[in-house]
Write a protein that holds these residues in place. Sequence first.
Motif, PDB file in Angstrom:
ATOM      1  N   THR A 363       0.801  -1.227   0.000  1.00 20.72           N
ATOM      2  CA  THR A 363       0.000   0.000   0.000  1.00 20.72           C
ATOM      3  C   THR A 363       0.833   1.276   0.000  1.00 20.72           C
ATOM      4  OG1 THR A 363      -0.086   0.102   2.423  1.00 20.72           O
ATOM      5  CG2 THR A 363      -1.796  -1.189   1.315  1.00 20.72           C
ATOM      6  N   PRO A 462      -7.426   5.088  -2.004  1.00 25.61           N
ATOM      7  CA  PRO A 462      -7.195   4.314  -3.233  1.00 25.61           C
ATOM      8  C   PRO A 462      -6.000   3.371  -3.116  1.00 25.61           C
ATOM      9  CG  PRO A 462      -7.639   6.615  -3.758  1.00 25.61           C
ATOM     10  CD  PRO A 462      -7.513   6.538  -2.272  1.00 25.61           C
ATOM     11  N   SER A 465      -7.123   0.199  -1.586  1.00 22.22           N
ATOM     12  CA  SER A 465      -7.994  -0.582  -2.473  1.00 22.22           C
ATOM     13  C   SER A 465      -7.199  -1.283  -3.567  1.00 22.22           C
ATOM     14  CB  SER A 465      -9.058   0.326  -3.091  1.00 22.22           C
ATOM     15  OG  SER A 465      -8.449   1.314  -3.905  1.00 22.22           O
ATOM     16  N   ARG A 466      -5.983  -0.797  -3.875  1.00 24.57           N
ATOM     17  CA  ARG A 466      -5.172  -1.415  -4.930  1.00 24.57           C
ATOM     18  C   ARG A 466      -4.117  -2.382  -4.368  1.00 24.57           C
ATOM     19  NH1 ARG A 466      -5.179   4.066  -6.797  1.00 24.57           N
ATOM     20  NH2 ARG A 466      -3.095   4.324  -5.882  1.00 24.57           N
ATOM     21  N   LYS A 468      -1.891  -5.505  -3.116  1.00 23.29           N
ATOM     22  CA  LYS A 468      -1.694  -6.867  -3.597  1.00 23.29           C
ATOM     23  C   LYS A 468      -0.863  -7.648  -2.591  1.00 23.29           C
ATOM     24  CE  LYS A 468      -1.918  -5.691  -8.520  1.00 23.29           C
ATOM     25  NZ  LYS A 468      -1.209  -5.734  -9.832  1.00 23.29           N
TER      26      LYS A 468
END
Length: 672
Positions: A363, A462, A465-466, A468
């Motif tokens: 993040t 954001p 939310s992205r 991985k």
Amino acid sequence: MALTLILTAIALAAVSGAPGLLCARSSNLGQRLSAGLMGLGALSGLAGALWGLLAEAFELSAFPWPAVGDASVGLDALSAFFLVPVFLMGGLGSLYGLGYWPQDHHQRNARKLQVFWGLMVAGMALLVVARHVLLLLLGWELMALCGFLLVSTEDQREESCRAAYIYLIGAHVSTLALFALFALWRWATGSFALATVAPGALGVGVQTALFLLALVGFGLKAGVMPLHFWLPGAHANAPSHVSAMLSGVVLKMGIYGLVRFLSLMPNPPVAWGGLIITLGAVSGLLGVVFALGQHDLKRLLAYHSVENIGIILLGLGLALLGRSLQHPEWVMLGLAGCLLHVWNHALFKSLLFFTAGSVLHGTRTRQLDQLGGLAGPMPWTALMFLVGAVAICGLPPLNGFVSEFLVYLGLWHTVTTVDTGGGAGLGAAMIAVPVLAMIGALAVACFVKVYGSVFLGLPRTPAASRAKESPLSMRAPMLVLALCCALIGLAPALVVPVLEPVLAHWSPEALAAGPGLGSLAPLSTLSALSMLLVALVLALGLALARKARLAPRQGTWDCGYARPTSRMQYTASSFAQTIVDMFGWVLRQHVQQPRLEGHFPAQAKMQTHVDELVLDRVLLPAGRRVERWFAWFHLFQQGLTQQYVLYILIAVVLLLGSLIPLDEMLARLFLR
């Protein structure tokens, strides 16, 4: 043979960074070779340490050192015990770095990190096996300097440089205290060797001076409050696997120094144990309280390091009190809890910093209020963090519960034992029982806040939310640490054969006079109850999962809000605000309220901040005050070359003037 394996591991660790220097910056080949060498060194070191512990294959080896006479290295139970986390974390951290800090993405500083990582591991292993104080100081200084260079890995960031220099100041104040300690030791014992002192050989004043110097020198490195001022910034700003090493292993070198020094001192006064218990209680309670006031994930974990060092000191102080008052069961339970928590904290805190690094890797932020909902895209990290959180809270069925239970049990013995000679030391031990319970409760509240704000709910930004999941090279070390936490928690009896040689080395009379550790602590019962708890949790989870599959899905009552957003969920700050307000007398939280002005006010935010207890409230204000007092001295430092030449000329004239025989000249003058 065991000592040979250890020395081989030290050599491999010291040169492990060399392949990275010989390969291209843009290639990961050198980093992989470095990790391979570090892995071989870690395996060799772990084999030697465990062989020494389980087979009691203890050795001593002398070598010539012309400047100070012969020096020696040795492997005993205490050294072998502390070598295990050094080499375990040395190997796992190097593997973790392949995914977290790959050389092709960090060409500017990845090679530097690999070189000083290996040297720091070698320095820590060297100081643990040293049997000569100068050799110990050599390893200590190597560890300190490498730690500084690792904390400042991102030296282009102002926060990293500031944290590194504060760390360096703390490290060298610690080293100066140790120089004074060992100079006094040499004067009092006539030797630089780390050997047990005969009863009556030292006076009370000398013993007390040695103890206080050791407490300052080793306590600074351990992060004992109020000597912890360097710790939060260093742990927060270092790369995450370096943070794991600092918290899980480097702090324990301070604990090792205290345990080693106290094992050499005969007949410790009761006040020593009482003071260590008091420092442990203060560190534990204030550490977790300040953790609750943090918004930075890694800074929060740093304060939990202070908390757990406090728990370790509670066990050590209890053991020392037991030696003073001739209570072998206090010695056994206190030291066993202290030592086992050394291992346990190295495992679960390293796991937590690895997962924090995974969150940061996915993040690019450490701020709790900018995260949320990461259990979906990062399920492995969420599960591993949950394991670490349960362990650090001292909850069954994981390892943190076992070591804290031993400390609880030992402290409870002080409450139920009638002893009129304990005085203030015994009173401190009794007060530590409710303090330890409070520490555990506050730790649970803190990690409920962290887990909920980071992994549950909706993403707040954001970047969250992205997110991985991390690569395999980062997940594998997390799994190893989580399995170790589960193994010690589910089968604590396995560590008894490891702990008893260390207990026998530190206080052989306590092991001989009292019952064994297995008799004092119901470890088999704990194991059975932990396994039963795991079975119940698994059964309940399966039942709930089955019920969830069969139950119809309906929307919950939404109070008229058909589409809730992340702004409608609790932030980490708001969740902990009630507890923060309870401890407002020490936290002194700064609140920046939003200012709404005009008919169309601009967007505004409320922010809160908690100053560091010692650095921000004591040391920096004192430094600024001293700077104001000596501001007049800047008149002499204007940056003009001619002024400096004049100063040199004045100094030369004064030195030449000191050669004039004024006494003879005056005598001749008055004789006339």
